[in-house]
Design an enzyme around this catalytic site. Structure first.
Site, PDB file in Angstrom:
ATOM      1  N   GLN A 160     -10.353  -2.663   2.029  1.00  0.00           N
ATOM      2  CA  GLN A 160      -9.917  -3.386   3.356  1.00  0.00           C
ATOM      3  C   GLN A 160      -9.893  -2.346   4.349  1.00  0.00           C
ATOM      4  OE1 GLN A 160      -5.914  -4.096   1.356  1.00  0.00           O
ATOM      5  NE2 GLN A 160      -5.085  -3.917   3.288  1.00  0.00           N
ATOM      6  N   LEU A 211       6.633   3.014   1.292  1.00  0.00           N
ATOM      7  CA  LEU A 211       7.598   1.964   1.630  1.00  0.00           C
ATOM      8  C   LEU A 211       8.707   2.267   2.647  1.00  0.00           C
ATOM      9  CD1 LEU A 211       8.121   1.016  -2.244  1.00  0.00           C
ATOM     10  CD2 LEU A 211       6.433   0.202  -0.492  1.00  0.00           C
ATOM     11  N   HIS A 212       9.090   1.328   3.283  1.00  0.00           N
ATOM     12  CA  HIS A 212      10.139   1.273   4.422  1.00  0.00           C
ATOM     13  C   HIS A 212      10.814   0.022   4.123  1.00  0.00           C
ATOM     14  CE1 HIS A 212       7.653  -1.603   6.515  1.00  0.00           C
ATOM     15  NE2 HIS A 212       6.429  -0.853   6.385  1.00  0.00           N
ATOM     16  N   SER A 270       3.870   1.287   7.926  1.00  0.00           N
ATOM     17  CA  SER A 270       3.793   2.615   7.394  1.00  0.00           C
ATOM     18  C   SER A 270       2.716   3.452   8.499  1.00  0.00           C
ATOM     19  CB  SER A 270       3.004   2.558   6.046  1.00  0.00           C
ATOM     20  OG  SER A 270       3.536   1.403   5.142  1.00  0.00           O
ATOM     21  N   HIS A 307       9.162  -3.306   3.383  1.00  0.00           N
ATOM     22  CA  HIS A 307       8.594  -3.653   2.144  1.00  0.00           C
ATOM     23  C   HIS A 307      10.181  -3.970   1.255  1.00  0.00           C
ATOM     24  CE1 HIS A 307       5.365  -0.612   3.538  1.00  0.00           C
ATOM     25  NE2 HIS A 307       4.843  -1.704   2.916  1.00  0.00           N
ATOM     26  N   MET A 337       0.833  -1.368   0.146  1.00  0.00           N
ATOM     27  CA  MET A 337      -0.023  -0.193   0.049  1.00  0.00           C
ATOM     28  C   MET A 337       0.880   1.129   0.071  1.00  0.00           C
ATOM     29  SD  MET A 337      -3.599  -1.104   2.192  1.00  0.00           S
ATOM     30  CE  MET A 337      -2.936  -0.759   3.647  1.00  0.00           C
ATOM     31  N   GLN A 397       5.794 -11.511   7.105  1.00  0.00           N
ATOM     32  CA  GLN A 397       5.305 -12.254   8.467  1.00  0.00           C
ATOM     33  C   GLN A 397       4.705 -11.075   9.452  1.00  0.00           C
ATOM     34  OE1 GLN A 397       4.430 -15.074   9.286  1.00  0.00           O
ATOM     35  NE2 GLN A 397       4.015 -14.716  11.539  1.00  0.00           N
ATOM     36  N   LYS A 398       4.871  -9.765   9.200  1.00  0.00           N
ATOM     37  CA  LYS A 398       4.419  -8.746   9.991  1.00  0.00           C
ATOM     38  C   LYS A 398       3.004  -8.737  10.141  1.00  0.00           C
ATOM     39  CE  LYS A 398       3.758  -4.519  11.476  1.00  0.00           C
ATOM     40  NZ  LYS A 398       2.491  -4.136  10.967  1.00  0.00           N
TER      41      LYS A 398
END
Ligand code: AMP
Length: 283
Positions: free
Chosen positions: A61, A33-34, A187, A37, A30, A149-150
């Site tokens: 969502q 980005l960090h 994010s 990602h 979405m 997995q977050k």
């Protein structure tokens, strides 16, 4: 890196690459980005010839009361990062492109897997996730698609959908990337005030404490471990617990006696920000 907002144009580009026998990888995001990602993108670039990163803040969502309008958007920086890592295409469609007028199909994993944890607090969330991920998998047709997995429950829900619908893509689940102090990258961390950012360490701290109790103190009682976690969280005035739960891993079935691999999951609110984190412990 090429940027696409139209499904047809992306498909044309992918067809050319497929004709050259390129393996295609997909990283759905979405945006904003960090490094979390980035880790998915790096894995995708290492394992595929042609990587598509999608950037779509998927309205279906989010519940009407949630943070869709406020969700952080950093498109230029996202493009730079994705290109730097080696993505070949950024797919950033509009909501109208993904949900054209008359769209009336949902893809929904039903039952226990979507009724628990985030599915309980956000009843329409996973239906939105599986619908958009099914669309993205159909548009891109990747060999492999990458999830973190977050969002551990999401990853299992997507795996179940892909299995049940015989979608020919391998779902790769990558480890949680954390800040140096332990906070899982997200994010949504951008929403935190300085004070809440410090308090948010309670998530990783209580998960680590649970692991310590299981591994070093030999605790096996689910309720006792959960009550230790909730005690740590309720000692933090800024934190409001949404859920703390323990399930089997990876199936997320109910368990009383802790053995094998277990999934400890948390959701905690700090003002308007709702953060999730989890830990898989092998016993
Ligand atoms: P999002 O943009 O938050 O929807 O996330 C896109 C993908 O990146 C999802 O599969 C997430 O699980 C994954 N992701 C987000 N944060 C992290 C993190 N800290 N570590 C690993 N993967 C992550």
């Amino acid at each position: 890196m090429k940027v696409f907002s139209k499904i047809d144009e992306l498909r044309e580009e992918l067809l050319k690459n497929r004709q050259n026998n390129a393996s295609i990888g997909l990283v759905p995001t979405m945006g904003a980005l960090h490094d979390g990602h980035a880790s998915l993108l790096r894995a995708a670039c290492a394992e595929n010839d042609y990587v598509v990163v999608s950037l779509f803040v998927n309205p279906t969502q989010f519940a009407p009361t949630e943070d869709l309008a406020a969700y952080p958007r950093t498109f230029e920086a996202d493009c730079r990062l994705a290109e730097e890592i080696g993505a070949k295409a950024m797919f950033a469609p509009t909501p109208e492109e993904m949900y054209p007028e008359g769209d009336s199909t949902w893809v929904e994993v039903t039952g226990h897997l979507t009724a628990i944890l985030c599915g309980k607090s956000r009843p329409t969330h996973f239906r939105g996730v599986t619908t958009v991920v099914a669309k993205l998998l159909n548009i891109v047709g990747p060999c492999k698609a990458y999830f973190g997995q977050k969002d551990g429950q999401q990853a299992q829900v997507v795996r179940r959908m892909v299995r049940d619908l015989f979608i020919p893509a391998e779902i790769r689940i990558m480890p949680i990337i954390r800040e140096n102090d332990g906070l899982a990258m997200s994010s949504r961390n951008a929403y935190l005030s300085e004070d809440d950012r410090a308090a948010a360490l309670v998530l990783s701290r209580s998960l680590n404490e649970a692991e310590e109790l299981i591994k070093n103190k030999g605790l096996r009682d689910r309720e006792e471990i959960l009550s230790r976690i909730t005690a740590i969280i309720s000692d933090t005035p800024q934190a409001q617990l949404d859920y703390a739960e323990i399930y089997s891993f990876p199936d997320l079935e109910e368990i009383d006696h802790l053995e094998g691999e277990i999934f400890i999951a948390l959701a905690v609110r700090f003002g308007g920000a709702r953060l999730i984190d989890n830990l898989v412990v092998s016993i």
